[in-house]
Design a protein around this motif. Structure first.
Motif, PDB file in Angstrom:
ATOM      1  N   SER A 222      -9.000   8.395 -49.171  1.00 41.49           N
ATOM      2  CA  SER A 222      -9.229   7.402 -48.115  1.00 41.49           C
ATOM      3  C   SER A 222      -7.915   6.769 -47.681  1.00 41.49           C
ATOM      4  O   SER A 222      -7.683   6.521 -46.482  1.00 41.49           O
ATOM      5  CB  SER A 222     -10.191   6.321 -48.604  1.00 41.49           C
ATOM      6  OG  SER A 222     -11.435   6.878 -48.934  1.00 41.49           O
ATOM      7  N   PHE A 223      -7.028   6.514 -48.625  1.00 40.95           N
ATOM      8  CA  PHE A 223      -5.730   5.934 -48.309  1.00 40.95           C
ATOM      9  C   PHE A 223      -4.898   6.864 -47.432  1.00 40.95           C
ATOM     10  O   PHE A 223      -4.303   6.442 -46.425  1.00 40.95           O
ATOM     11  CB  PHE A 223      -4.983   5.618 -49.618  1.00 40.95           C
ATOM     12  CG  PHE A 223      -3.554   5.217 -49.405  1.00 40.95           C
ATOM     13  CD1 PHE A 223      -3.223   3.941 -48.984  1.00 40.95           C
ATOM     14  CD2 PHE A 223      -2.530   6.137 -49.625  1.00 40.95           C
ATOM     15  CE1 PHE A 223      -1.906   3.569 -48.787  1.00 40.95           C
ATOM     16  CE2 PHE A 223      -1.202   5.770 -49.426  1.00 40.95           C
ATOM     17  CZ  PHE A 223      -0.897   4.492 -49.005  1.00 40.95           C
TER      18      PHE A 223
ATOM     19  N   LYS B 243      -5.938   9.332 -45.454  1.00 41.04           N
ATOM     20  CA  LYS B 243      -6.550   9.444 -44.116  1.00 41.04           C
ATOM     21  C   LYS B 243      -6.241   8.211 -43.267  1.00 41.04           C
ATOM     22  O   LYS B 243      -5.964   8.326 -42.065  1.00 41.04           O
ATOM     23  CB  LYS B 243      -8.059   9.622 -44.248  1.00 41.04           C
ATOM     24  CG  LYS B 243      -8.475  10.974 -44.811  1.00 41.04           C
ATOM     25  CD  LYS B 243      -9.983  11.087 -44.892  1.00 41.04           C
ATOM     26  CE  LYS B 243     -10.397  12.444 -45.463  1.00 41.04           C
ATOM     27  NZ  LYS B 243     -11.873  12.571 -45.577  1.00 41.04           N
ATOM     28  N   LYS B 244      -6.264   7.054 -43.878  1.00 40.47           N
ATOM     29  CA  LYS B 244      -5.945   5.826 -43.154  1.00 40.47           C
ATOM     30  C   LYS B 244      -4.496   5.831 -42.686  1.00 40.47           C
ATOM     31  O   LYS B 244      -4.188   5.446 -41.549  1.00 40.47           O
ATOM     32  CB  LYS B 244      -6.221   4.626 -44.051  1.00 40.47           C
ATOM     33  CG  LYS B 244      -5.896   3.286 -43.418  1.00 40.47           C
ATOM     34  CD  LYS B 244      -6.157   2.146 -44.387  1.00 40.47           C
ATOM     35  CE  LYS B 244      -5.785   0.809 -43.778  1.00 40.47           C
ATOM     36  NZ  LYS B 244      -5.998  -0.319 -44.726  1.00 40.47           N
ATOM     37  N   GLN B 245      -3.593   6.277 -43.534  1.00 39.46           N
ATOM     38  CA  GLN B 245      -2.180   6.323 -43.168  1.00 39.46           C
ATOM     39  C   GLN B 245      -1.911   7.374 -42.091  1.00 39.46           C
ATOM     40  O   GLN B 245      -1.081   7.152 -41.194  1.00 39.46           O
ATOM     41  CB  GLN B 245      -1.324   6.620 -44.411  1.00 39.46           C
ATOM     42  CG  GLN B 245      -1.464   5.609 -45.537  1.00 39.46           C
ATOM     43  CD  GLN B 245      -1.130   4.200 -45.076  1.00 39.46           C
ATOM     44  OE1 GLN B 245      -0.142   3.966 -44.387  1.00 39.46           O
ATOM     45  NE2 GLN B 245      -1.959   3.236 -45.473  1.00 39.46           N
TER      46      GLN B 245
ATOM     47  N   ALA C  30      -2.980   5.874 -38.765  1.00 38.02           N
ATOM     48  CA  ALA C  30      -2.019   4.866 -38.319  1.00 38.02           C
ATOM     49  C   ALA C  30      -0.744   5.525 -37.803  1.00 38.02           C
ATOM     50  O   ALA C  30      -0.171   5.107 -36.791  1.00 38.02           O
ATOM     51  CB  ALA C  30      -1.699   3.907 -39.465  1.00 38.02           C
TER      52      ALA C  30
ATOM     53  N   SER D 299      -0.156  -0.059 -43.775  1.00 43.95           N
ATOM     54  CA  SER D 299       0.035   0.991 -42.773  1.00 43.95           C
ATOM     55  C   SER D 299       1.242   0.710 -41.888  1.00 43.95           C
ATOM     56  O   SER D 299       1.871   1.633 -41.363  1.00 43.95           O
ATOM     57  CB  SER D 299      -1.230   1.109 -41.895  1.00 43.95           C
ATOM     58  OG  SER D 299      -2.353   1.446 -42.683  1.00 43.95           O
TER      59      SER D 299
END
Length: 302
Positions: free
Chosen positions: A5-6, A8-10, A13, A143
């Protein structure tokens, strides 16, 4: 924190920041191109281009504001070339994924973050210990760490400076003195298929002076049966095209001037001769004497 999840979030961003760089670059380039087009009098060329001559000088009502056609056209031209320049400039942009960038900024995660990401589906003590170690370290990473602040600042400053300069130049109508509108028009008219002075297209521009005589500097021949012909009278364009069947050479309701001369029209023949000929005609029975007396009286009256 879940490693997948981390990451994918980065990644999301990072893509957003890279799009932001391109948008800022596009806007800054477009404003500078608009400034150059205005300074070099490109908006004064539109009346000489056959595709734009009818719209030149008009305006559009956009959100309650009247915007000149020249402003809209210059903006579209600037945006088109700015898009091309921006695409070319960003073809070789750094397309590094988020994981290597994060590991570069955080040396303690070097090789650990990608290993934990690739083996996050494994279930053993070694992987569990690695995920726990990595999760505790990435929990404090925001991010915004992937945002290149230098590119952001340069883009914003470029837009502000170019925008202020453009407003000042337009407001004071600052333009180059290297050439004028007439020279630009002559240049455009020499381009086949582009200028409205191309006689083969029938779209000729005739410039008349104050006395109504055609300016000797204008060229081309009038073609009333072909495409639209335009004259420029006192800075205004006038369509000379005569619609088919409109009565070339005549105006509707045109009447000849009435004569006020009062005179008596003479007879084309002498009345005595006319009277004499009636005696040779066959007269109705019973009325011969009356008719003869009438004509005799008419002849005596002359």
């Amino acid at each position: 924190m879940d490693v997948r999840s981390f990451v994918k979030k980065q990644e999301a961003a990072l893509k957003k920041y890279r799009r932001l760089y391109k948008v800022l670059d596009f806007l800054g380039t477009a404003i500078i191109l608009y400034l150059l087009l205005f300074y070099f009098r490109i908006d004064q060329v539109f009346p000489y281009i056959s595709s734009f001559e009818v719209r030149a000088g008009t305006s559009y009502d956009i959100l309650g504001a009247s915007i000149a056609f020249e402003t809209v056209a210059l903006s579209l031209i600037a945006a088109f070339f700015s898009l091309i320049i921006t695409v070319i400039r960003h073809l070789r942009d750094d397309k590094t994924k988020a994981i290597p960038l994060i590991e570069e900024q955080n040396p303690e995660l070097h090789e650990k973050l990608r290993t934990a990401y690739d083996n996050s589906d494994e279930n053993n003590l070694i992987v569990a210990d690695l995920l726990s170690s990595v999760s505790s370290k990435i929990a404090v990473i925001a991010s915004s760490a992937l945002l290149t602040k230098r590119k952001l600042v340069i883009g914003v400053v470029l837009i502000l400076l170019s925008g202020i300069t453009t407003v000042y130049i337009i407001d004071n109508d600052i333009r180059t003195n290297l050439f004028d509108q007439g020279q630009l028009g002559d240049l455009v008219n020499n381009i086949p298929g582009l200028g409205n002075g191309d006689s083969s297209s029938g779209n000729d521009v005739y410039v008349f002076d104050d006395s109504g005589n055609e300016d000797s500097s204008s060229s081309g021949t009038e073609n009333l049966t072909g495409d639209t012909a335009i004259i420029v009278q006192d800075g205004k364009e006038v369509d000379l095209t005569i619609p088919a069947g409109s009565g070339v050479g005549f105006e509707e309701g045109d009447t000849s001037e009435e004569s006020d001369t009062d005179f008596d029209q003479s007879s084309p023949y002498e009345r005595s001769i006319i009277s004499a000929q009636t005696y040779d005609e066959e007269l109705p029975e019973g009325y011969e004497s009356i008719i003869k007396e009438y004509f005799e009286a008419l002849a005596e009256a002359d």
